[in-house]
Motif scaffolding. Structure first.
Motif, mmCIF file in Angstrom:
data_model
loop_
_atom_site.group_PDB
_atom_site.id
_atom_site.type_symbol
_atom_site.label_atom_id
_atom_site.label_comp_id
_atom_site.label_asym_id
_atom_site.label_seq_id
_atom_site.Cartn_x
_atom_site.Cartn_y
_atom_site.Cartn_z
ATOM 1 N N UNK A 140 21.626 -17.701 -16.213
ATOM 2 C CA UNK A 140 22.673 -16.777 -16.638
ATOM 3 C C UNK A 140 23.207 -15.991 -15.440
ATOM 4 N N UNK A 141 22.317 -15.691 -14.497
ATOM 5 C CA UNK A 141 22.735 -14.952 -13.305
ATOM 6 C C UNK A 141 23.795 -15.719 -12.521
ATOM 7 N N UNK A 142 23.658 -17.038 -12.472
ATOM 8 C CA UNK A 142 24.651 -17.866 -11.794
ATOM 9 C C UNK A 142 26.017 -17.717 -12.447
ATOM 10 N N UNK A 143 26.032 -17.763 -13.759
ATOM 11 C CA UNK A 143 27.284 -17.619 -14.503
ATOM 12 C C UNK A 143 27.890 -16.239 -14.269
ATOM 13 N N UNK A 144 27.076 -15.205 -14.327
ATOM 14 C CA UNK A 144 27.586 -13.848 -14.135
ATOM 15 C C UNK A 144 28.150 -13.667 -12.730
ATOM 16 N N UNK A 145 27.549 -14.321 -11.744
ATOM 17 C CA UNK A 145 28.079 -14.251 -10.383
ATOM 18 C C UNK A 145 29.438 -14.934 -10.299
ATOM 19 N N UNK A 146 29.602 -16.046 -11.015
ATOM 20 C CA UNK A 146 30.883 -16.744 -11.026
ATOM 21 C C UNK A 146 31.953 -15.899 -11.719
ATOM 22 N N UNK A 147 31.567 -15.225 -12.792
ATOM 23 C CA UNK A 147 32.503 -14.328 -13.481
ATOM 24 C C UNK A 147 32.957 -13.220 -12.541
ATOM 25 N N UNK A 148 32.015 -12.628 -11.824
ATOM 26 C CA UNK A 148 32.351 -11.547 -10.895
ATOM 27 C C UNK A 148 33.266 -12.043 -9.778
ATOM 28 N N UNK A 149 33.025 -13.240 -9.295
ATOM 29 C CA UNK A 149 33.855 -13.795 -8.212
ATOM 30 C C UNK A 149 35.285 -14.023 -8.675
ATOM 31 N N UNK A 150 35.449 -14.544 -9.884
ATOM 32 C CA UNK A 150 36.796 -14.771 -10.407
ATOM 33 C C UNK A 150 37.502 -13.441 -10.645
ATOM 34 N N UNK A 151 36.773 -12.473 -11.221
ATOM 35 C CA UNK A 151 37.369 -11.154 -11.462
ATOM 36 C C UNK A 151 37.853 -10.531 -10.160
ATOM 37 N N UNK A 152 37.068 -10.681 -9.091
ATOM 38 C CA UNK A 152 37.468 -10.134 -7.792
ATOM 39 C C UNK A 152 38.677 -10.867 -7.227
ATOM 40 N N UNK A 153 38.717 -12.183 -7.437
ATOM 41 C CA UNK A 153 39.823 -12.988 -6.910
ATOM 42 C C UNK A 153 41.164 -12.549 -7.489
ATOM 43 N N UNK A 154 41.172 -12.173 -8.770
ATOM 44 C CA UNK A 154 42.429 -11.834 -9.429
ATOM 45 C C UNK A 154 42.584 -10.325 -9.662
ATOM 46 N N UNK A 155 41.782 -9.532 -8.969
ATOM 47 C CA UNK A 155 41.885 -8.085 -9.142
ATOM 48 C C UNK A 155 43.297 -7.615 -8.800
#
Length: 206
Positions: A140-155
């Motif tokens: 789950x941590x892997x998924x949450x890291x991917x979510x955070x990366x995408x959120x940062x990309x489109x901030x």
């Protein structure tokens, strides 16, 4: 609650068409069901002939069919692209009703997918990019890291629709309305389209 199926003759049902009856049943389900009256079981068959069923959410319908959205690289997406036929089942337990649909499947237009994606919650938009749907997940941590990366990309900007995320429309070839009756003497009416336009209706034994 009016029992339209029992009180209306087949010729009148056919003239009104299945979407008229579906709209009335769906409105009653929306008013009475506790969760997700738009939930429908979706049955697919993959390229090897293996069937699979899961619950998805119908997002819209009209006289062209019933639409849901998904990742085209998911199990169901790949199955529908390889074998574009499907079965649907709405089951409204509180109303003791089912609607069963069989039909052909085609992707919605890019404009339709863009329009729907734009009104999704932002977290859902981010998730559409972050989730490699149906693929193995290490943690789950892997998924949450991917979510955070995408959120940062489109901030600070709109999240665009991923190219692999869109919708499917199921165009009915058969729609069955099922109403529970005492002692399992149920009422079943089946709509089938005719080549010249319109629908026919016939009843079947329970």
């Amino acid at each position: 609650m009016t029992d339209i199926l029992a009180s209306t003759d087949d010729a009148t049902l056919a003239a009104r068409g299945p979407y008229d009856l579906f709209a009335k049943w769906f409105a009653e389900a929306a008013a009475t069901e506790v969760n997700d009256p738009n939930a429908m079981a979706l049955a697919t068959v993959d390229e090897t002939g293996q069937p699979s069923v899961r619950v998805v959410l119908m997002k819209e319908y009209d006289d062209r069919g019933f639409v849901f959205y998904t990742n085209f690289e998911s199990d169901k997406g790949r199955a529908l692209l390889a074998n574009p036929v499907a079965g649907l089942n709405f089951h409204w337990k509180g109303l003791r009703r089912q609607v069963r649909i069989n039909g052909t499947v085609a992707p919605v237009s890019a404009a339709e997918a863009d329009e729907y994606f734009a009104i999704r919650p932002r977290d859902s938009q981010v998730g559409a990019w972050a989730s490699s749907q149906s693929r193995p997940l290490a943690s789950r941590a892997t998924f949450e890291a991917e979510i955070a990366a995408v959120a940062a990309r489109y901030e600070g900007q709109d999240v665009p629709r991923p190219p692999h995320w869109s919708g499917f429309r199921i165009a009915p070839k058969r729609i069955e309305f099922w109403q529970d009756r005492p002692f399992r003497l149920h009422d079943r009416a089946i709509f089938t389209p005719v080549a010249a336009g319109g629908w026919t209706v016939h009843r079947v034994y329970p």
